[in-house]
Design a protein around this motif. Structure first.
Motif, PDB file in Angstrom:
ATOM      1  N   ARG A   1     -53.320-130.153 -37.448  1.00 13.55           N
ATOM      2  CA  ARG A   1     -54.259-130.751 -38.410  1.00 13.55           C
ATOM      3  C   ARG A   1     -53.881-132.210 -38.692  1.00 13.55           C
ATOM      4  O   ARG A   1     -54.737-133.084 -38.739  1.00 13.55           O
TER       5      ARG A   1
ATOM      6  N   ASN B   1     -61.711-134.201 -34.127  1.00 14.48           N
ATOM      7  CA  ASN B   1     -61.911-132.826 -34.550  1.00 14.48           C
ATOM      8  C   ASN B   1     -60.688-131.998 -34.165  1.00 14.48           C
ATOM      9  O   ASN B   1     -60.179-132.103 -33.052  1.00 14.48           O
ATOM     10  N   LEU B   2     -60.264-131.156 -35.077  1.00 16.31           N
ATOM     11  CA  LEU B   2     -59.104-130.285 -34.874  1.00 16.31           C
ATOM     12  C   LEU B   2     -59.226-129.455 -33.592  1.00 16.31           C
ATOM     13  O   LEU B   2     -58.261-129.268 -32.859  1.00 16.31           O
ATOM     14  N   ALA B   3     -60.407-128.974 -33.292  1.00 20.04           N
ATOM     15  CA  ALA B   3     -60.617-128.118 -32.118  1.00 20.04           C
ATOM     16  C   ALA B   3     -60.351-128.847 -30.804  1.00 20.04           C
ATOM     17  O   ALA B   3     -60.053-128.217 -29.780  1.00 20.04           O
TER      18      ALA B   3
ATOM     19  N   GLY C   1     -56.928-128.200 -29.043  1.00 16.15           N
ATOM     20  CA  GLY C   1     -56.933-127.004 -28.207  1.00 16.15           C
ATOM     21  C   GLY C   1     -57.711-127.200 -26.917  1.00 16.15           C
ATOM     22  O   GLY C   1     -57.275-126.751 -25.849  1.00 16.15           O
ATOM     23  N   ARG C   2     -58.836-127.872 -27.003  1.00 21.37           N
ATOM     24  CA  ARG C   2     -59.665-128.064 -25.816  1.00 21.37           C
ATOM     25  C   ARG C   2     -58.950-128.937 -24.782  1.00 21.37           C
ATOM     26  O   ARG C   2     -58.973-128.644 -23.593  1.00 21.37           O
TER      27      ARG C   2
ATOM     28  N   SER D   1     -52.695-126.302 -26.872  1.00 22.41           N
ATOM     29  CA  SER D   1     -51.929-125.957 -28.075  1.00 22.41           C
ATOM     30  C   SER D   1     -51.111-127.170 -28.508  1.00 22.41           C
ATOM     31  O   SER D   1     -51.062-128.186 -27.801  1.00 22.41           O
TER      32      SER D   1
END
Length: 185
Positions: free
Chosen positions: A39, A48-50, A53-54, A58
């Protein structure tokens, strides 16, 4: 009423990826791996936080991507193979006197034991140090010899962290040269 104008950043995958890497590098260097959250990285990058991951899978994957951009011993491995023990000794002596030049490498030294990144650290050590070093060794058990030389580096770093920087003398460099000759030849 006046309309508010908000800045809209164009979508640019590579620019966003780079911002995430830069934010992660700065935060990991300042706080260490364990203390930084995904975050915080996303917020610092304005992303964006996502997307962490994308793009990276991780937090550990992001840390691995940051490590890929860090300096290696490659410059020490270039040149006359006969001079390699001396170059390694001079580098080790520099590390006894000062922290690594890279804030991320300093962070890595503090965070290497974190279970989440241990595999990344092992892989980085194997592919960036032990593998290239063993490729230069023209002696039996090259891999084992490269691991011993790497252990000397790691020991120097651990000693500096525990005892603080120490002044280095020419005799220290000479002794380290003998140690690296013993490991490598």
């Amino acid at each position: 009423m006046e309309a508010q104008v908000t800045e809209v950043r164009p979508r640019d995958r590579e620019a966003t990826r780079q911002r995430l890497l830069e934010a992660a590098r700065a935060l990991f260097a300042e706080h260490g791996y364990e203390q930084v959250t995904v975050r915080q990285i996303a917020a610092a990058a304005g992303a964006n936080l996502a997307l962490v991951g994308r793009y990276f899978g991780s937090k550990a994957g992001l840390f691995g991507a940051v490590l890929e951009g860090e300096p290696t011993l490659r410059r020490l491995l270039e040149g006359d193979p006969a001079g390699l023990p001396r170059r390694l000794a001079e580098y080790a002596a520099e590390r006894m006197h000062a922290d690594p030049e890279s804030p991320i490498l300093r962070s890595l030294e503090r965070s290497a034991g974190d279970p989440e990144i241990q595999a990344l650290v092992r892989d980085r050590l194997s592919t960036s140090v032990i593998g290239p070093l063993s490729a230069l060794i023209d002696a039996p058990d090259a891999h084992a010899r490269a691991r011993l030389a790497t252990a000397v580096f790691l020991g120097v770093g651990a000693m500096r962290r525990l005892l603080g920087p120490e002044p280095v003398t020419p005799a220290d460099v000479d002794r380290l040269t003998v140690m690296f000759e013993t490991c490598l030849l």
